[in-house]
Design an enzyme around this catalytic site. Sequence first.
Site, PDB file in Angstrom:
ATOM      1  N   GLY A 185       0.813  -1.222   0.000  1.00 47.20           N
ATOM      2  CA  GLY A 185       0.000   0.000   0.000  1.00 47.20           C
ATOM      3  C   GLY A 185       0.843   1.268   0.000  1.00 47.20           C
ATOM      4  O   GLY A 185       1.891   1.364  -0.657  1.00 47.20           O
ATOM      5  N   ILE A 186       0.376   2.241   0.761  1.00 49.98           N
ATOM      6  CA  ILE A 186       1.019   3.556   0.785  1.00 49.98           C
ATOM      7  C   ILE A 186       2.453   3.447   1.319  1.00 49.98           C
ATOM      8  O   ILE A 186       3.376   4.073   0.792  1.00 49.98           O
ATOM      9  CB  ILE A 186       0.171   4.530   1.641  1.00 49.98           C
ATOM     10  CG1 ILE A 186      -1.180   4.793   0.958  1.00 49.98           C
ATOM     11  CG2 ILE A 186       0.917   5.844   1.858  1.00 49.98           C
ATOM     12  CD1 ILE A 186      -2.178   5.579   1.798  1.00 49.98           C
TER      13      ILE A 186
ATOM     14  N   ASN B 224       3.855   5.337   9.137  1.00 51.01           N
ATOM     15  CA  ASN B 224       2.770   5.119   8.172  1.00 51.01           C
ATOM     16  C   ASN B 224       1.843   3.975   8.573  1.00 51.01           C
ATOM     17  O   ASN B 224       0.681   3.957   8.165  1.00 51.01           O
ATOM     18  CB  ASN B 224       3.373   4.843   6.781  1.00 51.01           C
ATOM     19  CG  ASN B 224       2.393   4.150   5.859  1.00 51.01           C
ATOM     20  OD1 ASN B 224       1.531   4.793   5.268  1.00 51.01           O
ATOM     21  ND2 ASN B 224       2.482   2.830   5.755  1.00 51.01           N
ATOM     22  N   ALA B 225       2.327   3.024   9.381  1.00 47.27           N
ATOM     23  CA  ALA B 225       1.498   1.851   9.729  1.00 47.27           C
ATOM     24  C   ALA B 225       0.174   2.329  10.319  1.00 47.27           C
ATOM     25  O   ALA B 225       0.143   3.264  11.114  1.00 47.27           O
ATOM     26  CB  ALA B 225       2.232   0.966  10.728  1.00 47.27           C
TER      27      ALA B 225
ATOM     28  N   LEU C 207     -19.884   3.875  17.476  1.00 46.99           N
ATOM     29  CA  LEU C 207     -19.488   3.863  18.891  1.00 46.99           C
ATOM     30  C   LEU C 207     -20.401   2.970  19.729  1.00 46.99           C
ATOM     31  O   LEU C 207     -19.943   2.227  20.600  1.00 46.99           O
ATOM     32  CB  LEU C 207     -19.477   5.291  19.453  1.00 46.99           C
ATOM     33  CG  LEU C 207     -19.019   5.408  20.901  1.00 46.99           C
ATOM     34  CD1 LEU C 207     -17.582   4.924  21.079  1.00 46.99           C
ATOM     35  CD2 LEU C 207     -19.146   6.847  21.409  1.00 46.99           C
TER      36      LEU C 207
ATOM     37  N   ASN D 236     -21.767   0.317  19.024  1.00 46.47           N
ATOM     38  CA  ASN D 236     -21.492  -1.115  18.817  1.00 46.47           C
ATOM     39  C   ASN D 236     -20.015  -1.461  18.963  1.00 46.47           C
ATOM     40  O   ASN D 236     -19.605  -2.565  18.615  1.00 46.47           O
ATOM     41  CB  ASN D 236     -21.906  -1.522  17.389  1.00 46.47           C
ATOM     42  CG  ASN D 236     -23.353  -1.219  17.110  1.00 46.47           C
ATOM     43  OD1 ASN D 236     -24.191  -1.367  18.004  1.00 46.47           O
ATOM     44  ND2 ASN D 236     -23.657  -0.768  15.910  1.00 46.47           N
TER      45      ASN D 236
ATOM     46  N   TYR E 131     -10.803   5.443  14.778  1.00 50.90           N
ATOM     47  CA  TYR E 131      -9.810   5.800  13.751  1.00 50.90           C
ATOM     48  C   TYR E 131      -9.632   7.319  13.674  1.00 50.90           C
ATOM     49  O   TYR E 131      -8.504   7.832  13.659  1.00 50.90           O
ATOM     50  CB  TYR E 131     -10.288   5.238  12.409  1.00 50.90           C
ATOM     51  CG  TYR E 131      -9.355   5.465  11.244  1.00 50.90           C
ATOM     52  CD1 TYR E 131      -8.205   4.692  11.091  1.00 50.90           C
ATOM     53  CD2 TYR E 131      -9.639   6.425  10.278  1.00 50.90           C
ATOM     54  CE1 TYR E 131      -7.352   4.888  10.017  1.00 50.90           C
ATOM     55  CE2 TYR E 131      -8.801   6.624   9.191  1.00 50.90           C
ATOM     56  CZ  TYR E 131      -7.655   5.852   9.061  1.00 50.90           C
ATOM     57  OH  TYR E 131      -6.825   6.052   7.985  1.00 50.90           O
TER      58      TYR E 131
END
Length: 439
Positions: free
Chosen positions: A212-213, A279-280, A288, A290, A344
């Site tokens: 990925g990135i 980056n990880a 929220l 649930n 997140y």
Amino acid sequence: MADRYLHFTGTTPGRFLTRRLGLPQPAPLRRWTLETPTLDGPLLHLTAGHSAAPDLGPVLAATGLKVTGQAERPAAVVLDATGVTTAAGLADVHAALHPVVRSLAGGGRVVVIGTAPSADDHHQAAAQQALEGFVRSLGKEVGRGATAQLLRLAPGASAASAESTLRFLLSPRSAYVSGQVVELTADAPGEVADWAAPLSGRTALVTGAARGIGASIASVLARDGAQVICLDVPQAQEELVRTADRLGATALPLDITAPDAADLIAAAAPGGLDVLVHNAGITRDRRLANMPADRWASVVDVNLDSVLRTTDALLGAGTVNRGGRIVATASIAGIAGNDGQTNYAASKAGIIGLVRSLAPRAAAEHGVTVNAVAPGFIETRMTAAVPLFIREAGRRMNSLSQGGLPVDVAETTAWFAQPASGAVNGQVVRVCGQSLLGA
Ligand SMILES: NC(=O)c1ccc[n+]([C@@H]2O[C@H](COP(=O)([O-])OP(=O)(O)OC[C@H]3O[C@@H](n4cnc5c(N)ncnc54)[C@H](O)[C@@H]3O)[C@@H](O)[C@H]2O)c1
């Protein structure tokens, strides 16, 4: 997952149909390649009223574009608006750009140069802040893959402090960056021996680099001459080794949340680190109501707490060399919020807090800069797993009407990582095609 719509709108029937239906018409973006390292056309250098900036002429010429005061189809327009200190003075901005904006080439660049809004002069502050709204709107208007940014110079700063940033913003490397405000400090930029390999002789560590990135960041840093250490979880070792081997890099299988992660990183870089890229990242989406505590905890631990812990330990032990660059990965979710991503978005907003607070101290105490990229919708495995409708919305709801590529985040990271970017500190730059989210 390929963007079939972008491909379709590039065909004659696709162009016809989308125009008739009033649908978005994304222009394919031109990215940096060895064969096409610069924009295609002249650079129009204008001034709104008088200039309060140092002479940017030599730095603009260093972009490789032909700098002129008049051009029929400029690939870039740089407007020096540093002398605009009153609301009435904004008329000079209009007068300079109104006649030329229509002739800007497809994939072109507009960069407005301003200065920091003053804390003591509210008329100057109003005029300089006005440039922000101006540029953000212009970014939505220019179309055809063109972008617009505001670059604020520190009072008394040298033209050299802006060179790495102008080279980035006025090149194909910044294809997916638009509507951004970058504020430079007056710090010395740092020496560059070779602009084609600015990281030559430097050691860089990238976390989450198996794919990925992160893999793209490792690749671009290696392209720029760095010796790269690619770190990823032991479960991803096979992919990690493949990526590292391809780049002539070193693989470091390690979970960044491990208590001894910083020690193992320091051991893997006996000469210290010049570039540290956090980056990880992971997502564990749920609303929220649930969300069990373990999904909350794992995201905050990987995306934020481990970044804080390893940064503190590596800076404290002197593993990050003087002149070093720390780059962390935020997200537009950390700016705008996102349904189902409280964990997140909290972790990514936390990264922004970390960057803004640590940057001035890291520069003063360690000679190290700290910045963040905030990607928008980037075409990776993470976003390929997003449900179709949300994925399509993510791709189209930005000024460029398409998703970005991992290389777009990587190029922005590489600009932060340059030795010459010493005046770029505490910045959060979105790589999101000027997404409507967090706009
Ligand atoms: N893809 C996007 O659209 C997007 C948007 C905004 C932000 N981001 C951020 O960009 C970064 C990279 O995202 P991506 O799309 O490439 O994701 P990805 O899932 O493809 O890659 C992430 C990598 O990080 C690694 N990783 C996860 N936990 C780790 C740990 N504890 N220790 C070491 N490595 C670990 C994974 O193994 C993986 O290789 C993340 O921080 C992500 O939050 C991505």
